[in-house]
Scaffold this active site. Structure first.
Site, mmCIF file in Angstrom:
data_model
loop_
_atom_site.group_PDB
_atom_site.id
_atom_site.type_symbol
_atom_site.label_atom_id
_atom_site.label_comp_id
_atom_site.label_asym_id
_atom_site.label_seq_id
_atom_site.Cartn_x
_atom_site.Cartn_y
_atom_site.Cartn_z
ATOM 1 N N ARG A 262 57.590 -40.219 4.264
ATOM 2 C CA ARG A 262 56.336 -39.554 3.924
ATOM 3 C C ARG A 262 56.470 -38.063 4.226
ATOM 4 N NH1 ARG A 262 52.188 -41.232 7.945
ATOM 5 N NH2 ARG A 262 51.975 -43.146 6.721
ATOM 6 N N ASP B 207 54.219 -43.003 12.175
ATOM 7 C CA ASP B 207 53.706 -41.639 12.103
ATOM 8 C C ASP B 207 54.606 -40.695 12.897
ATOM 9 O OD1 ASP B 207 51.549 -42.390 10.587
ATOM 10 O OD2 ASP B 207 50.110 -42.361 12.229
#
Length: 282
Positions: free
Chosen positions: A162, A107
């Site tokens: 992402r 992340d």
């Protein structure tokens, strides 16, 4: 115990509950990205405890042959204690995941962590994966002014990327503040990725317009991609899209759920509405 208002967005507190949620997603042809909630640790014991939980999850996912991967936060793996700690813990997890055939996402947190996160990702993606079999992915945020250069840097790295709009409250000198401008940047980043990447594009968005745009770019360039959405948000759309495209649901769990839940319901007014509906049962 997680109250009903929060359990729409969080899959319980234990590994057993999150694995059961992943099994239910499997039945709906939706894949899972599992995240143990936790961040900004200043005690190495907390880092090691979460890393141990992730290793157990890796083994459980592989043993059950589930369509699931992991997502970890840099400060959960010790970045606040030093880049060396973060690198060591992340590499240990990636090594275990590669051994068991489980993919790992890293992340992205606030802008102060971006360089360390990208450096670690690039190094480990090169070491453990290749263009045909990437083993690691990273998140980039369209609201940061630096992201276009970062994406150009990542185009040839053998990993996945992402794309999200960005949820952190960043200062004006590093981030776009206007939502229209952020949307423009998001579209430009997707355009670049679909044109220049060989694959490995993850569209992290609930915005129907952005999802439709990504699909149109896929049809134009033929570049492979996947869609990623949060647990508890537009789940009917997730299931419908999964009939044609790879769809992953980001599934958090753990006893540190309160801050995550608060962030979810305050960052988008639609999420607050979902939470309120959970109270009244509608």
């Amino acid at each position: 115990m997680i109250p009903p208002i929060a359990n729409r967005f969080v899959a319980g507190e234990s590994p057993a509950t999150v694995l059961e949620h992943v099994r239910r997603l499997d039945d709906r042809n939706v894949r899972a990205i599992v995240n143990l909630l936790g961040e900004h640790y200043d005690d190495r014991a907390d880092v090691r405890a979460d890393a141990a939980t992730y290793r157990t999850l890796i083994e459980d996912i592989a043993r059950a042959n589930l369509e699931a991967c992991l997502s970890v936060k840099p400060t959960q793996l010790g970045l606040d204690l030093g880049e060396d700690v973060f690198r060591e813990e992340l590499e240990g997890l990636v090594e275990a995941a590669v051994e068991h055939g489980v993919f790992v996402w890293v992340d992205m947190e606030d802008h102060t962590t971006t360089d360390a996160t990208l450096d670690a990702f690039e190094s480990l993606a090169d070491e453990y994966g290749d263009d045909e079999n990437p083993r690691l992915g990273v998140c980039v945020q369209a609201n940061l002014k630096r992201t276009r250069e970062d994406v150009e840097r990542l185009a040839d790295v053998p990993g996945k990327v992402r794309f999200v709009k960005g949820a952190y409250d960043e200062p004006t000198d590093v981030a776009y503040q206007d939502s229209t401008r952020v949307n423009e940047e998001y579209r430009r980043l997707l355009e670049y990725a679909f044109e220049h990447f060989d694959g490995g594009i993850a569209v992290g968005s609930h915005d129907p317009a952005m999802i439709d745009y990504a699909i149109s770019l896929h049809e134009e360039y033929g570049t492979e991609f996947e869609l990623q959405m949060l647990m508890g948000v537009r789940e009917d759309a997730q299931e419908a899209l999964a009939r044609e495209y790879p769809v992953y649901q980001y599934v958090p769990f753990g006893d540190r759920w309160s801050s995550y839940f608060y962030r979810r319901v305050t960052e988008r007014k639609e999420n607050l509405w979902f939470a309120l509906r959970a109270i009244v049962g509608r």
